[in-house]
Design an enzyme around this catalytic site. Structure first.
Site, PDB file in Angstrom:
ATOM      1  N   HIS A 358      -3.786 -18.060  16.282  1.00  0.00           N
ATOM      2  CA  HIS A 358      -4.358 -17.825  17.629  1.00  0.00           C
ATOM      3  C   HIS A 358      -3.559 -17.271  18.803  1.00  0.00           C
ATOM      4  O   HIS A 358      -4.088 -16.705  19.462  1.00  0.00           O
ATOM      5  CB  HIS A 358      -4.997 -19.471  18.014  1.00  0.00           C
ATOM      6  CG  HIS A 358      -5.617 -19.508  19.316  1.00  0.00           C
ATOM      7  ND1 HIS A 358      -5.520 -20.402  20.001  1.00  0.00           N
ATOM      8  CD2 HIS A 358      -6.653 -18.237  19.999  1.00  0.00           C
ATOM      9  CE1 HIS A 358      -6.454 -20.251  21.178  1.00  0.00           C
ATOM     10  NE2 HIS A 358      -7.090 -18.728  20.983  1.00  0.00           N
ATOM     11  N   ARG A 465     -14.014 -13.149  14.889  1.00  0.00           N
ATOM     12  CA  ARG A 465     -13.500 -14.125  14.209  1.00  0.00           C
ATOM     13  C   ARG A 465     -14.037 -15.464  14.638  1.00  0.00           C
ATOM     14  O   ARG A 465     -13.626 -16.190  15.874  1.00  0.00           O
ATOM     15  CB  ARG A 465     -11.961 -14.204  14.191  1.00  0.00           C
ATOM     16  CG  ARG A 465     -11.400 -12.938  13.937  1.00  0.00           C
ATOM     17  CD  ARG A 465      -9.965 -12.940  14.553  1.00  0.00           C
ATOM     18  NE  ARG A 465      -9.192 -11.801  14.143  1.00  0.00           N
ATOM     19  CZ  ARG A 465      -9.060 -10.602  14.780  1.00  0.00           C
ATOM     20  NH1 ARG A 465      -9.410 -10.584  16.198  1.00  0.00           N
ATOM     21  NH2 ARG A 465      -8.081  -9.562  14.315  1.00  0.00           N
ATOM     22  N   ARG A 501     -17.847 -12.795  11.114  1.00  0.00           N
ATOM     23  CA  ARG A 501     -17.479 -13.329   9.924  1.00  0.00           C
ATOM     24  C   ARG A 501     -17.823 -14.897   9.666  1.00  0.00           C
ATOM     25  O   ARG A 501     -17.442 -15.591  10.877  1.00  0.00           O
ATOM     26  CB  ARG A 501     -16.209 -13.026   9.756  1.00  0.00           C
ATOM     27  CG  ARG A 501     -15.414 -13.365   8.380  1.00  0.00           C
ATOM     28  CD  ARG A 501     -13.831 -13.079   8.220  1.00  0.00           C
ATOM     29  NE  ARG A 501     -13.180 -13.637   9.275  1.00  0.00           N
ATOM     30  CZ  ARG A 501     -11.722 -13.312   9.565  1.00  0.00           C
ATOM     31  NH1 ARG A 501     -11.290 -12.135   8.921  1.00  0.00           N
ATOM     32  NH2 ARG A 501     -11.066 -13.690  10.280  1.00  0.00           N
ATOM     33  N   GLU A 599     -11.255  -7.927   0.256  1.00  0.00           N
ATOM     34  CA  GLU A 599      -9.767  -8.284   0.386  1.00  0.00           C
ATOM     35  C   GLU A 599      -9.085  -8.769  -0.874  1.00  0.00           C
ATOM     36  O   GLU A 599      -7.705  -8.670  -0.635  1.00  0.00           O
ATOM     37  CB  GLU A 599      -9.907  -9.692   1.392  1.00  0.00           C
ATOM     38  CG  GLU A 599     -10.696  -9.391   2.648  1.00  0.00           C
ATOM     39  CD  GLU A 599     -10.857 -10.608   3.410  1.00  0.00           C
ATOM     40  OE1 GLU A 599     -10.269 -11.074   4.242  1.00  0.00           O
ATOM     41  OE2 GLU A 599     -11.816 -11.374   2.775  1.00  0.00           O
ATOM     42  N   ASN A 622      -5.503  -6.026   5.466  1.00  0.00           N
ATOM     43  CA  ASN A 622      -4.152  -6.855   5.666  1.00  0.00           C
ATOM     44  C   ASN A 622      -4.255  -7.748   4.478  1.00  0.00           C
ATOM     45  O   ASN A 622      -3.196  -7.536   3.798  1.00  0.00           O
ATOM     46  CB  ASN A 622      -4.452  -7.939   7.116  1.00  0.00           C
ATOM     47  CG  ASN A 622      -4.462  -7.076   8.310  1.00  0.00           C
ATOM     48  OD1 ASN A 622      -4.464  -5.756   8.403  1.00  0.00           O
ATOM     49  ND2 ASN A 622      -4.973  -7.799   9.326  1.00  0.00           N
ATOM     50  N   ASP A 623      -5.201  -8.368   4.196  1.00  0.00           N
ATOM     51  CA  ASP A 623      -5.253  -9.246   2.933  1.00  0.00           C
ATOM     52  C   ASP A 623      -5.092  -8.367   1.643  1.00  0.00           C
ATOM     53  O   ASP A 623      -4.297  -8.885   0.592  1.00  0.00           O
ATOM     54  CB  ASP A 623      -6.504 -10.384   2.904  1.00  0.00           C
ATOM     55  CG  ASP A 623      -6.000 -11.797   3.526  1.00  0.00           C
ATOM     56  OD1 ASP A 623      -4.842 -12.103   3.546  1.00  0.00           O
ATOM     57  OD2 ASP A 623      -6.877 -12.268   4.202  1.00  0.00           O
ATOM     58  N   ARG A 633       2.399 -11.113   3.918  1.00  0.00           N
ATOM     59  CA  ARG A 633       2.565 -10.103   5.227  1.00  0.00           C
ATOM     60  C   ARG A 633       3.014 -11.164   6.396  1.00  0.00           C
ATOM     61  O   ARG A 633       3.599 -10.548   7.455  1.00  0.00           O
ATOM     62  CB  ARG A 633       1.521  -9.644   5.576  1.00  0.00           C
ATOM     63  CG  ARG A 633       0.336 -10.709   5.934  1.00  0.00           C
ATOM     64  CD  ARG A 633      -1.323  -9.921   5.874  1.00  0.00           C
ATOM     65  NE  ARG A 633      -2.214 -10.897   5.725  1.00  0.00           N
ATOM     66  CZ  ARG A 633      -2.739 -11.094   7.009  1.00  0.00           C
ATOM     67  NH1 ARG A 633      -2.393 -10.480   8.285  1.00  0.00           N
ATOM     68  NH2 ARG A 633      -3.874 -11.886   6.877  1.00  0.00           N
ATOM     69  N   CYS A 670     -11.600  -3.141   8.626  1.00  0.00           N
ATOM     70  CA  CYS A 670     -11.266  -4.098   9.949  1.00  0.00           C
ATOM     71  C   CYS A 670      -9.712  -4.543   9.862  1.00  0.00           C
ATOM     72  O   CYS A 670      -9.820  -5.489  10.581  1.00  0.00           O
ATOM     73  CB  CYS A 670     -12.410  -5.223  10.073  1.00  0.00           C
ATOM     74  SG  CYS A 670     -12.365  -6.326   8.845  1.00  0.00           S
TER      75      CYS A 670
END
Length: 756
Positions: A358, A465, A501, A599, A622-623, A633, A670
Site C-alpha cells: 500500500h 485496485r 479488478r 498473468e 508484472n506477475d 520481483r 496494465c
C-alpha cells in the site's frame, strides 16, 4: 569445521564494533584452519585495498599497506572476484613484497573475495610457511567466512564505523524500486513503539540523569508486572503464573541491568541501550541447544518490549522533519507519511514490503521516489544522515561523496525540467506521427491517483485496485461502503471507462483481518482463487460495483489470476446472478463489459479461448514476467534477474495480442512495463490497444509515442525480437532512443555508479 564456523559466526554477531569483528575473524580463522597467518584487506575510498587486521603478519603494517585492484595477489583476488590458492606465492608473477609485513616467510597463499551485493568490499587471506596447496574443505571454509564478513562490513560502512577506522567507499544498499525518481535529503527514522528491532540509535546528554531514568523505569515495570500477576492470579493456573515470576526474576537480574548501565555510561540513550542488550540475550537463548532454553528467547523478547514501551513513552520526542525528509523505517505506514509537513517529504525507504505494498502504491500516486525491501539496511543507526534514494534502480546511498551527489543532483534537476516541459502535450492525443492512435489509461487505487491522472490527461482507468479500500480497514468493508468508494472513482472519470479488478489478495498483498499464511504465497491462494472460494465476498463486491455504476455506465469488471476457462465461467455465472438480483430489487443497472487478466503462463497459451468468452483481455506484465522467469520481483537478492524485456516475455506478449485480436477482442496491458517509454513503443508496434500505467509516467509515454511513426516502432520491434537476451535488447533500445534524441525519457544513466 562446521562447529568452528557456527562458533565464529556467533562470536562475530555478538561483537560491538567492526574492529572487534576483524580481530575475531583473523584470530579464530587462523586457529580453525591451523595456519600461521590470517589477514583482512578492505576497499578504501580510492578503490584500493588496505590491510585492516592481521594475526601472523607484523601488526605495524595495519593501515599502512595498500594494494590497488589487480595489484599483487590481494588485488588479483579482488579483480577476478574468485579465490586464488597457491602453494608458492612468491613464484607467481603478481606477487608483491612489502617489507613491513614480514610475509617473506610464508609461501602458501589462499585469498577469497569479500563480496556484498555484487561489489568486492575486501579480501580475506590465510598464509603458511610450508609450500602446500590448501585443500577444498579449507577453501570452502574461507569462502563461507568471507560471505559472513561481507554483511558485517556493509553494515559498518552504512553506520560510519568503517569511516571512523579511516576507510570509506561508495557501497550502496539495494531494494526494490517502489516509485521512480531521485531524492536527496536527510534521513528521518520512524518506528512503531516497543519494536526492539527498530529503535533508532540515540545518545544522551546527561549520563547521570539517563541512569536514574532507567532505574526508575525498571522499578515502574516491575510494579506493573506484579500488579498484572496479582490481577490474573485467579484466572491462571500455577504453570502460567510462573511466567510473571520469571519476568520479575529477569528484572531483578543485576547482570542485565549492569549491561544496560554500562552502555548508558558510554553515552547511549536508555531505549537504544536496552534494545541492544535484550537483542543480544535473545540471540544467545535462540542459539542454545536445549529446546526449553531456546523457547525462553520469546520470554526475553516479550519482557524487553514491555520495558521498551515504558522507556519510549516517557522519552518520546516530537520528530523534527528537515526540508528534504527521507522517511526510513522497517514497515512504513500512510499515517507516518501524513506526519511529514506538506512539501517536505522527498523520499521513502522501507525495509519491508514490496512494489505492491500500500505504501508503494501511495508513493507512486504522490510521485515520491521510493525503495521497498531494503533488507540489509541498518536503518536504526541512520537518523540525521545524508542519503540518496535512487527509485529508478532501487538503490540507497548513505553519506554520499561529492561526485555521487553532483550526478544525482543533475538527474533531479533534469527530472523537474522534463515534467514541466511535458505539460504542454497533456491535452493532445496519444498517437504516432503518422496518426496511429493508442489509448493511454491509468492504474489507480487512491484518491490521490485519481486527481493526478485527470491532471495528466488520462483517457480512462485500465486498473482500479479494489483491494486498496479493503487494506485501509480493520474488517471487510460493507457493500454500501464499497459502493461509495467505487462511485467516487466512476464519477471522477465519467464518461471515460473505469476497469475495476475484483479483489486481488494473496501473494504479497495481505489483509490484516484475513491473513493468508502459506509456504509459497505466489503459487498459492490468491486472486480469483480466493474470491471464488468465498462467493459471499465476490458477490458483495460485484453488487457494490454495479450499484455504483447506475446512471454512469462506465464500469468494466476484470478478473485477476485466471488460469483456466472454468474460473471464468463460474465468475460469469456469479456476476449474472448479482446483476439479476439488482434488477429484481429495482436498480437500473447495465451489464458491464467483462475481461480477464493474463498473468500466468497457462493463460498465455489459452489466450484465444479466453478471448472468445470475454469482452476484453488485459495483461498483468508484472506477475507474468515473474512467473515466466521464476523470479520473485520483490526479492532484492534476485532483482537483477527480473527482466521485463526478456525475449520470452516479449514473445508471450506478442502471442497474447495476436490471439486476442483473432477473436476481435481488444487488448490492454496494465503492468509497470506499459509505463516504460521504450517498452511502450514495442507494445504499440505489437498492436496493444490500451496502455495503462501510473499517472506519473503518462506524459513521458505520450511524448515518445508522438515522436515516432508506427513503421519506425515496428522496425524497432522486429530488430528487438531477433536478439537473444534482455541485455542486448536494452542496449538496442537505448541506442535507438539516443539516435532519436529521446534518451532522457529512459532511466537516467549514471555510468559505473558503484565507483562514484
Amino acid at each position: 569445521m562446521l562447529n568452528d564456523l557456527r562458533s565464529i559466526v556467533q562470536e562475530v554477531y555478538a561483537a560491538t564494533d567492526l574492529s572487534s569483528v576483524l580481530e575475531i575473524i583473523v584470530r579464530r580463522v587462523k586457529s580453525a584452519m591451523n595456519t600461521e597467518v590470517c589477514s583482512v584487506y578492505l576497499r578504501n575510498e580510492t578503490g584500493a585495498y588496505t590491510l585492516m587486521a592481521t594475526d601472523g603478519l607484523n601488526r605495524e603494517a595495519v593501515g599502512r599497506v595498500t594494494l590497488a585492484k589487480n595489484e599483487g595477489l590481494v588485488g588479483l583476488v579482488a579483480a577476478r572476484e574468485e579465490p586464488i590458492n597457491l602453494d608458492d606465492a612468491e613464484s607467481h608473477p603478481k606477487y608483491q613484497y612489502f617489507a613491513e609485513t614480514g610475509e617473506e616467510r610464508f609461501s602458501a597463499f589462499l585469498g577469497t573475495p569479500i563480496i556484498h551485493q555484487r561489489q568486492v568490499m575486501g579480501v580475506l587471506v590465510v598464509q603458511q610457511a610450508a609450500k602446500r596447496r590448501f585443500d577444498e574443505g579449507e577453501e570452502a571454509f574461507l569462502i563461507t567466512m568471507s560471505a559472513q564478513l561481507a554483511g558485517v562490513i556493509a553494515h559498518a560502512e552504512a553506520t560510519g564505523t568503517l569511516r571512523a577506522m579511516g576507510s570509506k567507499s561508495a557501497v550502496r544498499f539495494n531494494g526494490v524500486p517502489g516509485a521512480s525518481g531521485v531524492a536527496i535529503g536527510e534521513c528521518v527514522v520512524v518506528s512503531p513503539v516497543a519494536d526492539l528491532n527498530a529503535v533508532p540509535y540515540a545518545t544522551c546528554d546527561n549520563i547521570e540523569e539517563e541512569l536514574a531514568f532507567f532505574s526508575r523505569s525498571l522499578a515502574a515495570v516491575r510494579e506493573d508486572v506484579k500488579r498484572l500477576g496479582q490481577s490474573l492470579e485467579n484466572l491462571l493456573n500455577k504453570e502460567e503464573r510462573v511466567l510473571f515470576d520469571a519476568y520479575l526474576g529477569m528484572l531483578d537480574d543485576t547482570s542485565l541491568a549492569r549491561e544496560v548501565t554500562e552502555k548508558i555510561s558510554m553515552g547511549l540513550a536508555a531505549p537504544y541501550a536496552w534494545s541492544e542488550v535484550i537483542l543480544d540475550h535473545v540471540k544467545t537463548f535462540s542459539a542454545m541447544p536445549d529446546a526449553y532454553l531456546r523457547e525462553r528467547a520469546s520470554d526475553v523478547r516479550d519482557l524487553g518490549s514491555r520495558v521498551l514501551a515504558y522507556l519510549q513513552e516517557t522519552t518520546q520526542k516530537e520528530l523534527v522533519y528537515p526540508e528534504k525528509t527521507i522517511l526510513v523505517g522497517e514497515d512504513l505506514t500512510p499515517s507516518m507519511l501524513a506526519e511529514v509537513p506538506v512539501g517536505q517529504l522527498a523520499g521513502l525507504v522501507s525495509v519491508r514490503g514490496s512494489s505492491n505494498s500500500h505504501i508503494a502504491i501511495l508513493a507512486r500516486s504522490m510521485g515520491i521516489p521510493t525503495i521497498m525491501g531494503a533488507v540489509d539496511l541498518p536503518f536504526t543507526k541512520l537518523n540525521g544522515r545524508e542519503m540518496v534514494v535512487d527509485g529508478y534502480r532501487g538503490s540507497v546511498y548513505i553519506d554520499p561523496g561529492e561526485a555521487l551527489l553532483q550526478s544525482y543532483q543533475a538527474i533531479l534537476e533534469e527530472d523537474l525540467q522534463l515534467v514541466a516541459g511535458l505539460q504542454s502535450i497533456k491535452n493532445l492525443p496519444c498517437e504516432t506521427s503518422d496518426h496511429h492512435r493508442v489509448a493511454l489509461w491509468v492504474n489507480t487505487g487512491l484518491l490521490a491517483d485519481t486527481m493526478l491522472s485527470i491532471e495528466r490527461g488520462a483517457e480512462g482507468v485500465g486498473l482500479y485496485r479494489t483491494e486498496v479500500p479493503f487494506m485501509l480497514r480493520d474488517r471487510f468493508p460493507s457493500e454500501e461502503e464499497q459502493r461509495l468508494v467505487y462511485r467516487e472513482q466512476l464519477e471522477a472519470f465519467a464518461p471515460h471507462p473505469v476497469t475495476m479488478r475484483t479483489l486481488d489478495v494473496g501473494g504479497d498483498k495481505s489483509l490484516p483481518y484475513f491473513p493468508i499464511e502459506e509456504e509459497n504465497p505466489f503459487l498459492g491462494w490468491r486472486g480469483i482463487r480466493v474470491t471464488l472460494d468465498h462467493p459471499e465476498i465476490f458477490l458483495g463486491q460485484v453488487r457494490a460495483m454495479l450499484k455504483a455504476s447506475v446512471g454512469l455506465d462506465n464500469l468494466r469488471i476484470m478478473l485477476p489470476m485466471i488460469t483456466n476457462i472454468a474460473e471464468v465461467e463460474i465468475a460469469q455465472m456469479l456476476i449474472h446472478r448479482a446483476y439479476d438480483e439488482l434488477l429484481e430489487e429495482g436498480y437500473d443497472v447495465q451489464m458491464p463489459p467483462l475481461g480477464v487478466m493474463i498473468e500466468v503462463p497457462a493463460a498465455v497459451y489459452q489466450a484465444k479461448e479466453l478471448a472468445a468468452r470475454v469482452d476484453f483481455i488485459s495483461v498483468g506484465s508484472n506477475d507474468l514476467t515473474q512467473y515466466l522467469l521464476a523470479v520473485d520481483r520483490n526479492n532484492p537478492r534476485v532483482a537483477d534477474l527480473y527482466h521485463p524485456l526478456h525475449p520470452a516475455v516479449l514473445r508471450a506478449l506478442r502471442k497474447i495480442v495476436k490471439d486476442a485480436h483473432s477473436q476481435g477482442v481488444p487488448v490492454s496491458i496494465c503492468g509497470e512495463l506499459a509505463g516504460e517509454p521504450a517498452a511502450a513503443l514495442l507494445l504499440v508496434a505489437m498492436g496493444y490497444d490500451v496502455l495503462s500505467m501510473n499517472a506519473t509516467n503518462l506524459l513521458k509515454v505520450k511524448s515518445v509515442v508522438r515522436a515516432v511513426t508506427l513503421e519506425q516502432a515496428e522496425t524497432l520491434l522486429a530488430e528487438v525480437m531477433s536478439l537473444p537476451d534482455a541485455e542486448s535488447i536494452n542496449r538496442c533500445l537505448e541506442a535507438a532512443f539516443r539516435h532519436a534524441g529521446l534518451n532522457r525519457m529512459l532511466r537516467p544513466d549514471l555510468g559505473d555508479d558503484a565507483n562514484i
